[in-house]
Design a protein around this motif. Structure first.
Motif, PDB file in Angstrom:
ATOM      1  N   THR A 172       0.842  -1.205   0.000  1.00 25.86           N
ATOM      2  CA  THR A 172       0.000   0.000   0.000  1.00 25.86           C
ATOM      3  C   THR A 172       0.872   1.248   0.000  1.00 25.86           C
ATOM      4  N   GLY A 173       2.158   1.092   0.305  1.00 23.72           N
ATOM      5  CA  GLY A 173       3.026   2.277   0.337  1.00 23.72           C
ATOM      6  C   GLY A 173       4.490   1.900   0.397  1.00 23.72           C
ATOM      7  N   GLY A 174       5.292   2.880   0.786  1.00 23.69           N
ATOM      8  CA  GLY A 174       6.743   2.741   0.746  1.00 23.69           C
ATOM      9  C   GLY A 174       7.301   1.621   1.620  1.00 23.69           C
ATOM     10  N   LEU A 175       6.594   1.270   2.700  1.00 22.58           N
ATOM     11  CA  LEU A 175       7.065   0.185   3.566  1.00 22.58           C
ATOM     12  C   LEU A 175       7.301  -1.095   2.753  1.00 22.58           C
ATOM     13  N   VAL A 234       1.991  11.327  -7.756  1.00 27.14           N
ATOM     14  CA  VAL A 234       1.801   9.872  -7.598  1.00 27.14           C
ATOM     15  C   VAL A 234       1.811   9.654  -6.099  1.00 27.14           C
ATOM     16  N   SER A 235       0.646   9.383  -5.542  1.00 28.97           N
ATOM     17  CA  SER A 235       0.607   9.450  -4.079  1.00 28.97           C
ATOM     18  C   SER A 235      -0.642   8.823  -3.478  1.00 28.97           C
ATOM     19  N   ARG A 236      -0.518   8.446  -2.209  1.00 25.58           N
ATOM     20  CA  ARG A 236      -1.721   8.219  -1.420  1.00 25.58           C
ATOM     21  C   ARG A 236      -2.390   9.577  -1.284  1.00 25.58           C
ATOM     22  N   ILE A 262      -2.663  13.463 -12.148  1.00 23.39           N
ATOM     23  CA  ILE A 262      -2.732  12.948 -10.771  1.00 23.39           C
ATOM     24  C   ILE A 262      -3.034  11.451 -10.786  1.00 23.39           C
ATOM     25  N   LEU A 263      -2.189  10.687 -10.114  1.00 24.48           N
ATOM     26  CA  LEU A 263      -2.464   9.264  -9.896  1.00 24.48           C
ATOM     27  C   LEU A 263      -2.478   9.047  -8.394  1.00 24.48           C
ATOM     28  N   GLY A 264      -3.621   8.592  -7.881  1.00 24.11           N
ATOM     29  CA  GLY A 264      -3.659   8.376  -6.445  1.00 24.11           C
ATOM     30  C   GLY A 264      -4.990   7.817  -5.981  1.00 24.11           C
ATOM     31  N   SER A 265      -4.966   7.333  -4.759  1.00 29.63           N
ATOM     32  CA  SER A 265      -6.229   6.905  -4.144  1.00 29.63           C
ATOM     33  C   SER A 265      -6.108   7.137  -2.650  1.00 29.63           C
ATOM     34  N   GLY A 266      -7.255   7.243  -1.998  1.00 33.94           N
ATOM     35  CA  GLY A 266      -7.220   7.482  -0.555  1.00 33.94           C
ATOM     36  C   GLY A 266      -8.456   8.194  -0.071  1.00 33.94           C
ATOM     37  N   ILE A 299      -7.934   7.731 -10.506  1.00 35.08           N
ATOM     38  CA  ILE A 299      -8.104   7.430  -9.088  1.00 35.08           C
ATOM     39  C   ILE A 299      -7.934   5.928  -8.953  1.00 35.08           C
ATOM     40  N   GLY A 300      -6.890   5.538  -8.248  1.00 36.63           N
ATOM     41  CA  GLY A 300      -6.645   4.116  -8.080  1.00 36.63           C
ATOM     42  C   GLY A 300      -5.165   3.882  -7.884  1.00 36.63           C
ATOM     43  N   TYR A 301      -4.815   2.638  -7.871  1.00 38.17           N
ATOM     44  CA  TYR A 301      -3.420   2.267  -7.691  1.00 38.17           C
ATOM     45  C   TYR A 301      -2.969   1.566  -8.953  1.00 38.17           C
ATOM     46  N   ILE A 355       4.419   7.837 -15.601  1.00 45.00           N
ATOM     47  CA  ILE A 355       4.352   9.222 -15.120  1.00 45.00           C
ATOM     48  C   ILE A 355       5.729   9.693 -14.653  1.00 45.00           C
ATOM     49  N   TYR A 356       6.435   8.827 -13.916  1.00 47.30           N
ATOM     50  CA  TYR A 356       7.780   9.230 -13.475  1.00 47.30           C
ATOM     51  C   TYR A 356       8.647   9.598 -14.675  1.00 47.30           C
ATOM     52  N   ALA A 357       8.438   8.915 -15.788  1.00 48.56           N
ATOM     53  CA  ALA A 357       9.250   9.208 -16.976  1.00 48.56           C
ATOM     54  C   ALA A 357       8.720  10.418 -17.739  1.00 48.56           C
ATOM     55  N   PHE A 414       4.343  16.080   6.610  1.00 45.28           N
ATOM     56  CA  PHE A 414       5.548  15.426   7.128  1.00 45.28           C
ATOM     57  C   PHE A 414       5.872  14.281   6.183  1.00 45.28           C
ATOM     58  N   GLU A 415       7.136  13.945   6.085  1.00 40.60           N
ATOM     59  CA  GLU A 415       7.541  12.877   5.155  1.00 40.60           C
ATOM     60  C   GLU A 415       8.743  12.146   5.746  1.00 40.60           C
ATOM     61  N   PRO A 416       8.488  10.982   6.354  1.00 44.24           N
ATOM     62  CA  PRO A 416       9.578  10.265   7.020  1.00 44.24           C
ATOM     63  C   PRO A 416      10.810  10.119   6.110  1.00 44.24           C
ATOM     64  N   CYS A 417      10.632   9.565   4.946  1.00 39.91           N
ATOM     65  CA  CYS A 417      11.711   9.581   3.962  1.00 39.91           C
ATOM     66  C   CYS A 417      11.139  10.034   2.628  1.00 39.91           C
ATOM     67  N   GLY A 418      10.133   9.282   2.147  1.00 41.03           N
ATOM     68  CA  GLY A 418       9.594   9.553   0.823  1.00 41.03           C
ATOM     69  C   GLY A 418      10.396   8.785  -0.197  1.00 41.03           C
ATOM     70  N   LEU A 419       9.711   8.066  -1.043  1.00 44.88           N
ATOM     71  CA  LEU A 419      10.400   7.346  -2.117  1.00 44.88           C
ATOM     72  C   LEU A 419      10.138   8.002  -3.455  1.00 44.88           C
ATOM     73  N   THR A 420       8.965   8.672  -3.559  1.00 44.53           N
ATOM     74  CA  THR A 420       8.585   9.154  -4.891  1.00 44.53           C
ATOM     75  C   THR A 420       9.570  10.207  -5.402  1.00 44.53           C
ATOM     76  N   GLN A 421      10.148  11.007  -4.499  1.00 44.18           N
ATOM     77  CA  GLN A 421      11.114  12.005  -4.982  1.00 44.18           C
ATOM     78  C   GLN A 421      12.389  11.323  -5.470  1.00 44.18           C
ATOM     79  N   LEU A 422      12.745  10.192  -4.842  1.00 46.52           N
ATOM     80  CA  LEU A 422      13.959   9.483  -5.255  1.00 46.52           C
ATOM     81  C   LEU A 422      13.742   8.865  -6.640  1.00 46.52           C
ATOM     82  N   ILE A 423      12.563   8.277  -6.817  1.00 47.13           N
ATOM     83  CA  ILE A 423      12.250   7.667  -8.112  1.00 47.13           C
ATOM     84  C   ILE A 423      12.192   8.752  -9.183  1.00 47.13           C
ATOM     85  N   ALA A 424      11.485   9.843  -8.851  1.00 47.03           N
ATOM     86  CA  ALA A 424      11.338  10.931  -9.823  1.00 47.03           C
ATOM     87  C   ALA A 424      12.710  11.415 -10.281  1.00 47.03           C
TER      88      ALA A 424
HETATM   89  P1  ADP Z   1       4.101   6.395   1.502  1.00 50.49           P
HETATM   90  O1  ADP Z   1       4.770   5.130   1.900  1.00 50.49           O
HETATM   91  O2  ADP Z   1       3.956   7.383   2.624  1.00 50.49           O
HETATM   92  O3  ADP Z   1       2.803   6.205   0.782  1.00 50.49           O
HETATM   93  P2  ADP Z   1       6.436   6.812  -0.204  1.00 50.49           P
HETATM   94  O4  ADP Z   1       6.836   7.974  -1.043  1.00 50.49           O
HETATM   95  O5  ADP Z   1       7.414   6.354   0.822  1.00 50.49           O
HETATM   96  O6  ADP Z   1       5.022   7.174   0.429  1.00 50.49           O
HETATM   97  O7  ADP Z   1       6.127   5.556  -1.153  1.00 50.49           O
HETATM   98  C1  ADP Z   1       5.067   5.530  -2.038  1.00 50.49           C
HETATM   99  C2  ADP Z   1       5.240   4.372  -2.994  1.00 50.49           C
HETATM  100  O8  ADP Z   1       3.952   3.993  -3.477  1.00 50.49           O
HETATM  101  C3  ADP Z   1       6.063   4.708  -4.228  1.00 50.49           C
HETATM  102  O9  ADP Z   1       6.675   3.531  -4.708  1.00 50.49           O
HETATM  103  C4  ADP Z   1       4.976   5.187  -5.230  1.00 50.49           C
HETATM  104  O10 ADP Z   1       5.384   5.032  -6.568  1.00 50.49           O
HETATM  105  C5  ADP Z   1       3.841   4.254  -4.878  1.00 50.49           C
HETATM  106  N1  ADP Z   1       2.500   4.772  -5.117  1.00 50.49           N
HETATM  107  C6  ADP Z   1       1.790   5.642  -4.358  1.00 50.49           C
HETATM  108  N2  ADP Z   1       0.561   5.839  -4.857  1.00 50.49           N
HETATM  109  C7  ADP Z   1       0.476   5.094  -5.981  1.00 50.49           C
HETATM  110  C8  ADP Z   1      -0.562   4.857  -6.947  1.00 50.49           C
HETATM  111  N3  ADP Z   1      -1.744   5.431  -6.836  1.00 50.49           N
HETATM  112  N4  ADP Z   1      -0.294   4.003  -7.966  1.00 50.49           N
HETATM  113  C9  ADP Z   1       0.928   3.417  -8.071  1.00 50.49           C
HETATM  114  N5  ADP Z   1       1.920   3.588  -7.192  1.00 50.49           N
HETATM  115  C10 ADP Z   1       1.715   4.407  -6.159  1.00 50.49           C
END
Ligand code: ADP
Length: 475
Positions: free
Chosen positions: A16-19, A303-305, A331-335, A358-360, A368-370, A381-391
């Motif tokens: 569901t996320g970066g974990l 790209v986010s929750r 925008i790609l996201g769900s929540g 809207i979705g995952y 999108i990253y490309a 707040f952002e403990p680490c964040g992965l999306t900026q690293l990927i971007a």
């Molecule tokens: P968090 O763990 O707080 O959600 P992170 O930035 O640490 O945020 O990690 C988010 C991860 O989830 C990334 O790999 C990102 O590409 C992915 N992600 C988030 N939302 C979506 C989505 N709607 N569809 C696909 N991947 C997503």
């Protein structure tokens, strides 16, 4: 070393996320460095099999739980040298990973089952690494739990805070009974203002606590970021540090990513390939602004929750401003439901300027990253964040709030844009800074700077190794 890593999600089987990304990538990096790693995670109904790789049921095991014993199933598999054991139980046989009233009990069972499951698959760890509230009871169980398999009592433990907002709050009496713990634990870190708090239990009972960036480690000790546990973080500061996450640079690699229209790398066709992807995305989502061969509108993506943590309420309030600045938006996201509803409304208002899904969608995320020019991450707040690293690895410049891991990984006007004030004006200030560079030589230089950054797990995994070794020697 033999390392047991417990996580409630692990990519690509559950996420569901970066974990999930961390639980996949850190073990892989540790194995590459010659260690043995067992990852233990729940066997959800929704667990994905990947390339026909699915857990193989190897039997059941009895776990001391709720005044008696509970039977859980075990599924095993191995990938890239990492061993996985999935814990099966009717509690995990549901349509989603989390969000149920009995979550604290479900994950107490998960944590309580881990020693027995590890023993059953014949893995004798030197060190145990738990992550976030779902496995946060494990260090306490290893110190005080009744009926532990031989070799599991008092193992060195590390706990990593990926997100302090979710702490696993429950009822003390019920959970003491469920996990079959002594009632007279002293000091009882488990109790927090009369409730059971899984995360605080881990902070107290682990031998070492990490979080996923140095700045977030400092922030957690403050009232503004500690979510009620700032006092505990200050109390444990002698055994608390920040280790930055990395990303899996094989999965996230624009040079080999087969989800992209055209691959690219630092040495070849960055602009051309990114433009091809941007135009494909724009056409797919009905966006205008790429008709002139010499110019395309800048594309700002998310790209986010869709959660308050991520500051997307501010992003949505800034949409008018972005459009005026010249951005197209994807925008790609769900929540959160209100955001899921508001995004289509905004897109209706600016149909040729805002695309959304809207979705995952893992594949769309790669594209999108490309294809985007910039990625907005206006997190509270952002403990680490992965999306900026990927971007950054894909040459897409983050526009992010200067907090936590975002602050530690983005250099303003070098590899992205940072803003301080958690307001629409703050965000629009940073996006305007970006627009001023867009299309100029400085933009191309920044893309190259961003792509040159090394966000692989190599150095982070090394930091964990040093920590594990230190704890093992102490023991
Ligand atoms: P968090 O763990 O707080 O959600 P992170 O930035 O640490 O945020 O990690 C988010 C991860 O989830 C990334 O790999 C990102 O590409 C992915 N992600 C988030 N939302 C979506 C989505 N709607 N569809 C696909 N991947 C997503």
């Amino acid at each position: 070393m033999r390392i047991l890593l417990a996580s409630s999600e692990v990519f690509p089987f559950s996420k569901t996320g970066g974990l999930a990304d961390v639980a996949a990538a850190l073990p892989k990096a540790l194995v590459d460095n010659g260690h043995e790693v067992l990852v233990i995670s729940p066997w959800y109904k929704t667990l994905k099999s990947v390339n026909d790789l699915a857990p193989l049921w190897i039997g059941d095991v009895s776990v001391p739980f709720a005044g008696g014993f509970e039977t859980v199933g075990i599924g095993e598999l191995q990938q890239d040298g990492v061993r996985y054991a999935f814990i099966g139980h009717s509690d995990f046989d549901r349509d989603s990973l989390y969000g149920f009233e009995d979550d604290t009990k479900r994950f107490a069972l998960f944590s309580r089952a881990i020693p027995q499951v590890a023993e059953r698959v014949m893995f004798a760890p030197d060190v145990v690494h738990a992550n976030d509230w779902h496995s946060a009871y494990l260090p306490m169980i290893l110190k005080h739990g009744w009926h532990l398999p031989e070799g599991f009592i008092d193992l060195p433990t590390v706990f990593t805070v990926h997100n302090v907002q979710h702490q696993g709050v429950g009822d003390v009496e019920a959970l003491t009974y469920d996990m079959r713990l002594p009632t007279e634990l002293e000091p009882n870190y488990f109790k927090h203002f009369g409730t059971a708090n899984a995360m605080q239990a881990a902070l107290g009972f682990s031998d070492w606590v990490t979080t996923v960036s140095p700045t977030y480690a400092e922030e957690l000790k403050t009232e503004a970021y500690g979510y009620g546990l700032d006092g505990t973080f200050r109390h444990i500061e002698d055994k608390f540090s920040g280790i930055l996450n990395g990303i899996d640079i094989d999965i996230w690699n624009p040079a080999t990513d087969d989800l992209l229209k055209q691959n690219y790398s630092l040495d070849s066709s960055i602009k051309e390939s990114k433009t091809i992807e941007k135009i494909a995305l724009s056409k797919q989502f009905g966006l205008s602004g790429f008709e002139r061969p010499d110019f395309t509108r800048p594309l700002l993506a998310v790209v986010s929750r869709l959660a308050e943590q991520k500051g997307l309420d501010i992003f949505l309030d800034a949409v008018d401003g972005f459009v005026q600045q010249g951005w197209n938006i994807m925008i790609l996201g769900s929540g959160d439901v209100w955001m899921e509803e508001k995004i289509p409304e905004l897109s209706q208002q600016f149909p040729e300027r805002i695309g959304y899904l809207i979705g995952y969608d893992e594949a769309l995320a790669h594209r999108i990253y490309a294809g985007a020019d910039a990625l907005a991450i206006p997190s509270r707040f952002e403990p680490c964040g992965l999306t900026q690293l990927i971007a950054m690895r894909y040459g897409t410049l983050p526009i992010a709030r200067a907090t936590g891991g975002l602050k530690d990984t983005i250099q303003h006007a070098e590899t992205g844009f940072l803003f301080d004030h958690m307001t629409v004006e703050g965000l629009l200030w940073a996006s305007q800074e970006a627009v001023q560079h867009y299309g100029k030589a400085t933009w191309s230089d920044m893309i190259k700077n961003a792509m040159k950054q090394d966000f692989s797990w190599k150095s982070s995994a090394l930091a964990y190794e040093v920590l594990y070794q230190k704890l093992c020697i102490k023991n």
